[in-house]
Design a protein around this motif. Sequence first.
Motif, PDB file in Angstrom:
ATOM      1  N   HIS A  41       0.832  -1.202   0.000  1.00 21.24           N
ATOM      2  CA  HIS A  41       0.000   0.000   0.000  1.00 21.24           C
ATOM      3  C   HIS A  41       0.872   1.259   0.000  1.00 21.24           C
ATOM      4  CE1 HIS A  41      -2.922  -2.812   2.214  1.00 21.24           C
ATOM      5  NE2 HIS A  41      -3.380  -2.672   0.983  1.00 21.24           N
ATOM      6  N   LEU A  42       1.953   1.227   0.752  1.00 22.18           N
ATOM      7  CA  LEU A  42       2.837   2.392   0.850  1.00 22.18           C
ATOM      8  C   LEU A  42       3.604   2.625  -0.436  1.00 22.18           C
ATOM      9  CD1 LEU A  42       4.201   1.841   4.480  1.00 22.18           C
ATOM     10  CD2 LEU A  42       2.357   3.370   3.751  1.00 22.18           C
ATOM     11  N   THR A  43       4.089   1.556  -1.048  1.00 23.20           N
ATOM     12  CA  THR A  43       4.837   1.715  -2.298  1.00 23.20           C
ATOM     13  C   THR A  43       3.918   2.205  -3.411  1.00 23.20           C
ATOM     14  OG1 THR A  43       4.529  -0.646  -2.789  1.00 23.20           O
ATOM     15  CG2 THR A  43       6.567  -0.005  -1.676  1.00 23.20           C
ATOM     16  N   GLU A  44       2.701   1.675  -3.445  1.00 29.92           N
ATOM     17  CA  GLU A  44       1.737   2.114  -4.461  1.00 29.92           C
ATOM     18  C   GLU A  44       1.362   3.587  -4.278  1.00 29.92           C
ATOM     19  OE1 GLU A  44      -1.498  -0.543  -3.936  1.00 29.92           O
ATOM     20  OE2 GLU A  44      -0.412  -2.284  -4.720  1.00 29.92           O
ATOM     21  N   ALA A  45       1.398   4.072  -3.045  1.00 30.47           N
ATOM     22  CA  ALA A  45       1.038   5.457  -2.757  1.00 30.47           C
ATOM     23  C   ALA A  45       2.205   6.413  -2.958  1.00 30.47           C
ATOM     24  CB  ALA A  45       0.520   5.563  -1.324  1.00 30.47           C
ATOM     25  N   GLY A  46       3.376   5.886  -3.287  1.00 26.09           N
ATOM     26  CA  GLY A  46       4.534   6.735  -3.546  1.00 26.09           C
ATOM     27  C   GLY A  46       5.204   7.283  -2.306  1.00 26.09           C
ATOM     28  N   VAL A  47       5.184   6.511  -1.239  1.00 23.99           N
ATOM     29  CA  VAL A  47       5.737   6.967   0.031  1.00 23.99           C
ATOM     30  C   VAL A  47       7.269   6.848   0.080  1.00 23.99           C
ATOM     31  CG1 VAL A  47       5.821   6.387   2.502  1.00 23.99           C
ATOM     32  CG2 VAL A  47       3.627   6.525   1.320  1.00 23.99           C
ATOM     33  N   ALA A  48       7.853   6.047  -0.774  1.00 25.88           N
ATOM     34  CA  ALA A  48       9.296   5.792  -0.745  1.00 25.88           C
ATOM     35  C   ALA A  48      10.098   7.089  -0.729  1.00 25.88           C
ATOM     36  CB  ALA A  48       9.698   4.935  -1.944  1.00 25.88           C
ATOM     37  N   GLY A  49      11.000   7.184   0.236  1.00 27.27           N
ATOM     38  CA  GLY A  49      11.900   8.321   0.317  1.00 27.27           C
ATOM     39  C   GLY A  49      11.349   9.553   0.993  1.00 27.27           C
ATOM     40  N   GLN A  50      10.091   9.521   1.448  1.00 26.41           N
ATOM     41  CA  GLN A  50       9.500  10.681   2.107  1.00 26.41           C
ATOM     42  C   GLN A  50       9.996  10.792   3.549  1.00 26.41           C
ATOM     43  OE1 GLN A  50       7.666  12.975   0.669  1.00 26.41           O
ATOM     44  NE2 GLN A  50       7.474  11.921  -1.312  1.00 26.41           N
TER      45      GLN A  50
END
Length: 210
Positions: free
Chosen positions: A91-100
């Motif tokens: 869910h987090l990777t799909e939401a573009g959370v990486a690197g935030q």
Amino acid sequence: MKIYDITLPIHPEMLHWGRKPEVHVVESLANGDASNVTRWLLGAHTGTHVDAPAHFVDGATPIDQVSLDTLVGPVVVVDLTHVRGDVEVAHLTEAGVAGQRRVLLKTSNSAGPLKEAERAPHWVGLSPEAAAWLVGQGVELVGIDYLTIESHRRTDTWDAHHALLEAGVLILENADLDQVGAGVYELVCLPAKLVGADGSFARAILIDRS
């Protein structure tokens, strides 16, 4: 500029994990005193609040020593209202959370359990695997829209809390994101400076400068 107040109101009938706040009148104009003065009895984790590392780690950073650089700055709000159960890594990777650096998880809690006066039997929480993934991504603050970021299935072991707080990641809980859309905002979250405390209630706002 638009300001979103994501802070829950504090009052004796509010949603709370344990004992609800109590308000006692010390002085009142109605009783002939010079002013109105009240005394509030409430816990450090009342309403919208920040968990400091000291919450789960003896000797770790207490709330009065956490970095304001973590509590103030750009934050991404991700819409996870479709999630049922726990928020997982996918869910987090799909939401573009990486690197935030700062992340707020808007879930179905905001329009549901967060609006109830009593604790729900189920809510959307963060899985331990997702918590560990966020640590690996270098996140410094993660927030959610309920009493706890923990899965309702993990409140005996508190795995997500351990993963985050042992890594020095601050947790913002009870953020009311019901009226906030997904996107990037400026977060201003200021917990009370309770010396040596494991956490503190806070006034938290999101600023949209677009």
